[in-house]
Design a protein around this motif. Structure first.
Motif, mmCIF file in Angstrom:
data_model
loop_
_atom_site.group_PDB
_atom_site.id
_atom_site.type_symbol
_atom_site.label_atom_id
_atom_site.label_comp_id
_atom_site.label_asym_id
_atom_site.label_seq_id
_atom_site.Cartn_x
_atom_site.Cartn_y
_atom_site.Cartn_z
ATOM 1 N N ALA A 24 0.831 -1.207 0.000
ATOM 2 C CA ALA A 24 0.000 0.000 0.000
ATOM 3 C C ALA A 24 0.865 1.257 0.000
ATOM 4 N N ILE A 25 1.939 1.242 0.778
ATOM 5 C CA ILE A 25 2.840 2.403 0.842
ATOM 6 C C ILE A 25 3.490 2.648 -0.517
ATOM 7 N N SER A 26 3.941 1.575 -1.163
ATOM 8 C CA SER A 26 4.592 1.759 -2.466
ATOM 9 C C SER A 26 3.597 2.251 -3.513
ATOM 10 N N GLN A 27 2.334 1.808 -3.429
ATOM 11 C CA GLN A 27 1.314 2.314 -4.359
ATOM 12 C C GLN A 27 1.049 3.796 -4.096
ATOM 13 N N ASN A 28 1.034 4.176 -2.822
ATOM 14 C CA ASN A 28 0.846 5.590 -2.490
ATOM 15 C C ASN A 28 1.971 6.435 -3.080
ATOM 16 N N MET A 29 3.204 5.973 -2.908
ATOM 17 C CA MET A 29 4.348 6.735 -3.401
ATOM 18 C C MET A 29 4.354 6.805 -4.928
ATOM 19 N N ALA A 30 3.940 5.713 -5.568
ATOM 20 C CA ALA A 30 3.900 5.707 -7.033
ATOM 21 C C ALA A 30 2.838 6.664 -7.562
ATOM 22 N N ASN A 31 1.800 6.901 -6.779
ATOM 23 C CA ASN A 31 0.714 7.785 -7.213
ATOM 24 C C ASN A 31 0.764 9.149 -6.535
ATOM 25 N N ALA A 32 1.932 9.557 -6.096
ATOM 26 C CA ALA A 32 2.066 10.833 -5.377
ATOM 27 C C ALA A 32 1.662 12.036 -6.220
ATOM 28 N N ASP A 33 1.746 11.928 -7.537
ATOM 29 C CA ASP A 33 1.385 13.042 -8.413
ATOM 30 C C ASP A 33 0.082 12.809 -9.169
ATOM 31 N N THR A 34 -0.621 11.740 -8.869
ATOM 32 C CA THR A 34 -1.866 11.429 -9.566
ATOM 33 C C THR A 34 -3.000 12.280 -9.001
ATOM 34 N N PRO A 35 -3.629 13.091 -9.819
ATOM 35 C CA PRO A 35 -4.727 13.927 -9.316
ATOM 36 C C PRO A 35 -5.872 13.074 -8.759
ATOM 37 N N GLY A 36 -6.348 13.449 -7.575
ATOM 38 C CA GLY A 36 -7.485 12.772 -6.967
ATOM 39 C C GLY A 36 -7.158 11.477 -6.258
ATOM 40 N N TYR A 37 -5.908 11.054 -6.263
ATOM 41 C CA TYR A 37 -5.552 9.790 -5.604
ATOM 42 C C TYR A 37 -5.640 9.959 -4.091
ATOM 43 N N ARG A 38 -6.249 8.982 -3.426
ATOM 44 C CA ARG A 38 -6.380 8.993 -1.977
ATOM 45 C C ARG A 38 -5.409 7.989 -1.378
ATOM 46 N N ALA A 39 -4.599 8.448 -0.429
ATOM 47 C CA ALA A 39 -3.609 7.575 0.215
ATOM 48 C C ALA A 39 -4.314 6.479 1.012
ATOM 49 N N MET A 40 -3.770 5.274 0.948
ATOM 50 C CA MET A 40 -4.308 4.124 1.664
ATOM 51 C C MET A 40 -3.252 3.605 2.630
ATOM 52 N N ASP A 41 -3.719 2.987 3.714
ATOM 53 C CA ASP A 41 -2.811 2.374 4.674
ATOM 54 C C ASP A 41 -3.528 1.198 5.306
ATOM 55 N N ALA A 42 -2.754 0.256 5.806
ATOM 56 C CA ALA A 42 -3.328 -0.916 6.468
ATOM 57 C C ALA A 42 -3.736 -0.544 7.881
ATOM 58 N N ARG A 43 -4.767 -1.197 8.352
ATOM 59 C CA ARG A 43 -5.159 -1.015 9.744
ATOM 60 C C ARG A 43 -4.049 -1.591 10.610
#
Length: 129
Positions: A24-43
């Motif tokens: 999830a962290i790597s997907q967040n970092m890969a989409n750091a410049d994607t408009p409208g992307y919402r950061a996700m994290d594990a519980r």
């Protein structure tokens, strides 16, 4: 032999949780410049353990229910905090993701250490120290 040992199951579940969180962290970092992307994290892992009430169950016959899949199931949720979103709607903070990655590495290392210590204990008990 050791598959039913709670220590090994817990270490395995922690390692699986760390792997899912790192994904999830790597997907967040890969989409750091994607408009409208919402950061996700594990519980948190502690929440995952609390939701697995069948940790103490034993499977003594093939007809019995097996190990609960809840231990290895990781739920992701949005980690949006007020004021985090950029003007384009993206909620990824690279600084926070780097801190989360370091915390996740620590969790994974802890799981491996517990697993390795358990194996050492088993080997010692068998006289193969």
């Amino acid at each position: 032999m050791f598959a039913s040992n709670d220590v090994f199951r817990m270490a395995s579940a922690l390692a699986a949780h760390a792997a899912a969180r790192q994904t999830a962290i790597s997907q967040n970092m890969a989409n750091a410049d994607t408009p409208g992307y919402r950061a996700m994290d594990a519980r948190p892992f502690s929440d995952t353990i609390r939701e697995a009430p069948a940790l103490a169950l034993r499977r003594t016959r093939p007809a019995h229910l097996g190990e609960p899949a809840a231990l290895h199931r990781v739920r992701l949720e949005e980690t949006v905090r007020p004021g985090d979103a950029s003007p384009n709607g993206n909620s990824v903070s690279l600084e926070r993701e780097m801190l989360n990655a370091a915390e996740t590495k620590h969790s994974h290392d802890l799981a491996l250490t517990v697993y390795r210590s358990g194996l050492t204990l088993l080997r010692s008990s068998l006289g193969r120290g």
